[in-house]
Every structure is written in structure tokens, then in C-alpha cells.
Scaffold this motif. Sequence first.
Motif, PDB file in Angstrom:
ATOM      1  N   ARG A  59     -14.792  -4.270   2.945  1.00 48.06           N
ATOM      2  CA  ARG A  59     -14.476  -3.411   2.934  1.00 48.06           C
ATOM      3  C   ARG A  59     -13.986  -2.558   1.706  1.00 48.06           C
ATOM      4  O   ARG A  59     -13.876  -1.657   1.796  1.00 48.06           O
TER       5      ARG A  59
ATOM      6  N   GLY B  71     -16.703  -0.748   2.085  1.00 46.12           N
ATOM      7  CA  GLY B  71     -17.453  -0.384   2.900  1.00 46.12           C
ATOM      8  C   GLY B  71     -16.738   0.911   3.804  1.00 46.12           C
ATOM      9  O   GLY B  71     -16.529   2.344   3.599  1.00 46.12           O
ATOM     10  N   ARG B  72     -15.369   0.323   3.702  1.00 50.74           N
ATOM     11  CA  ARG B  72     -14.458   1.477   4.282  1.00 50.74           C
ATOM     12  C   ARG B  72     -13.633   1.659   3.907  1.00 50.74           C
ATOM     13  O   ARG B  72     -13.434   3.380   4.183  1.00 50.74           O
ATOM     14  N   GLY B  73     -13.179   1.024   1.913  1.00 50.83           N
ATOM     15  CA  GLY B  73     -12.804   2.468   1.826  1.00 50.83           C
ATOM     16  C   GLY B  73     -11.544   2.075   1.842  1.00 50.83           C
ATOM     17  O   GLY B  73     -10.293   2.077   3.046  1.00 50.83           O
ATOM     18  N   GLU B  74     -10.098   2.578   1.468  1.00 53.69           N
ATOM     19  CA  GLU B  74      -8.712   2.504   1.322  1.00 53.69           C
ATOM     20  C   GLU B  74      -8.947   4.008   2.307  1.00 53.69           C
ATOM     21  O   GLU B  74      -7.394   3.477   2.873  1.00 53.69           O
ATOM     22  N   GLY B  75      -9.614   4.669   2.892  1.00 53.17           N
ATOM     23  CA  GLY B  75      -8.825   5.616   3.968  1.00 53.17           C
ATOM     24  C   GLY B  75      -8.275   6.644   3.605  1.00 53.17           C
ATOM     25  O   GLY B  75      -7.962   6.474   2.033  1.00 53.17           O
ATOM     26  N   GLU B  76      -7.473   7.780   4.476  1.00 54.76           N
ATOM     27  CA  GLU B  76      -6.881   8.508   4.104  1.00 54.76           C
ATOM     28  C   GLU B  76      -5.283   8.725   3.585  1.00 54.76           C
ATOM     29  O   GLU B  76      -4.806   7.076   4.503  1.00 54.76           O
ATOM     30  N   GLU B  77      -4.970   9.267   2.866  1.00 55.10           N
ATOM     31  CA  GLU B  77      -2.920   8.352   2.632  1.00 55.10           C
ATOM     32  C   GLU B  77      -2.293   8.697   3.717  1.00 55.10           C
ATOM     33  O   GLU B  77      -2.590  10.078   4.411  1.00 55.10           O
ATOM     34  N   ALA B  78      -1.345   7.737   3.967  1.00 50.45           N
ATOM     35  CA  ALA B  78      -0.278   8.562   4.852  1.00 50.45           C
ATOM     36  C   ALA B  78       0.470   9.094   4.364  1.00 50.45           C
ATOM     37  O   ALA B  78       1.027   9.221   3.507  1.00 50.45           O
TER      38      ALA B  78
END
Lengths: 122, 165
Positions: free
Chosen positions: A13, A15-22
Motif C-alpha cells: 500500500r 508503494g502503491r500510494g493513493e492513486g489519482e483522485e476519482a
Amino acid sequence: MNGDDRELRELYRRGRGEGEEAPGFDELMTRSRGRRGIGGRRWAAVMAAAAAVLLAVGTFGTGEGEESGDEIESGGAVVMEVEMDREVMVEADKEEKWEELMEFADEVWAWEGETDFLLAEL
Amino acid sequence: MDLEKELRALHEASFQWAMHCAKGRRSEAEDALQEAYEALLDGSARFEGRSSLKSFLFGVIRNKARSVRRRRGFFRLISFEGLPERGREPRAREAMEREEEAAAIWAAVEGCSPRQKEVLELVFYHDLTMEEAAEVLGLTIGTVRTHYARGKERVRRELAKGERE
């Protein structure tokens, strides 16, 4: 989930980070859709023509009266997509072009025992 | 069940899964997600309650993402735009700043097979059970367990290799 897996999960988690905002739900539902592929009738026409077309090195055709002979600027990979039964198949000279196709496709599989076709996701 | 309300509650997670399925290509992810929602809301994809709505929805999103990618891929060829270059679209994760350890983790994950990555994403990030992941991916539970075990093994091995270097 055991302790080792939990630790790995936390690392994953991080490493992945939160990702782009939906996008907003309503915003998404009212957006106009991105570019679509061609419609069903053109698929049928392309498929019928493609079935009769032999793949030649450096060329492919659309089967809709356009001249074939346009080379794909792909470093020499020769592919032609034929849609059959809603699966996208790539017909290629397997022996010569497998490696080149692998360079461009995200995923490549042999097509269920058929040796002349590769299923590829580009 | 108020389906739209449930979809809204799952929206953030659904978008992240759609982005994973679309390999970071936002426009494809949005198309796939929109199509998935429409399919559920208009009844063409009917949730019958045999599993969790989340795993059912994720399965629909995955299928829609594949359809979107295929349509776009074919369109590119027919339009003589040439085959796509690898890595031409920046991925969401690459744009983010990460700690060195986090970067090493992600590099290790990127070395996994596509299936292993899917399973790890579903289990590690979306907290799905093996059974739910199997439903999303259309695989048997045994196959999912295998991908999970191999994916973890690969990540651990890559991390250990990185530590030794």
C-alpha cells in the motif's frame, strides 16, 4: 492473513500510494465517452475482408476498399486485428513476429490451440 | 437495495480498480467505469446477490476495461496511427513521489505477472478475500491462491535482492 502477509500488504500500500483522485460520481455519469471503436457493421465488413487477406510483411489492409500497403511504423511488427466472436485476435506470422508483437502488446497468448493466431492486448 | 447509493459508496474504490485495469490510463478507466455503472443501473449486468456487490462490480469493471482497450487498440490500427509505443502514457503511480523503500516495493510488484498483480491489488489494496478475488477474475479459488502465493514470493525475492545490492 498472517503477520508476514500483513506486513507485505502495508509495504504494498505504501508503494502503491493513493492513486489519482476519482472524478465525482455524477460528473462521471454525465461525461461524454471517449473515442469508441468502429461499429458492428463495419466490424463484419472488416472481418469478412480480413478473412480473405493474407498477411504480408509490412502491410495490412482495412478491407473497406482502402489500399493495403501502408506500413505500420512499428519497427516491423506486422499485425492485423480481426474480431471474431467478440474476441480480438491478432493474426501474425508467429515464427517471425512473435517477439516483435511481444514488444507492443500488453498481454499475448496463443489462441486456444490455433497456431495461426495470437490474442493480444495492445 | 438502493443500487445507485451502493455504487456511490464504492465509487472511490471502483475508480482505483478501474485505473489498475486500465493500467493507469485515466480516460480508459473512466470509460470502463461509466460503462460498468450503466450496465448495472440499466440491468444489463444484473447483480443477483450471490456474492458481494463489490466483487461483482469489480468483475464488471474489469471486463469493461478490457473491452475499452480492445476497441481503442483496434481503432488505432485501422486509423493507421501505428502500434502504440510502450510507456507512452504516464501512469498515475509514476507521477507520484515515493520514498525509496516504497519505490523498491513497487518495482518488485511491477516484476510480477499481470495475473499476480491483479490478485495482489485486489487482496492487498482492496481487501478482497481469495473467494471474492476469484469471482472478480473469473478464476478458481485454487488458481487465485497460486497467483497470490507466487506474487508474494516474487515480491519478497525482489526486495531481498534489492537489499543485498
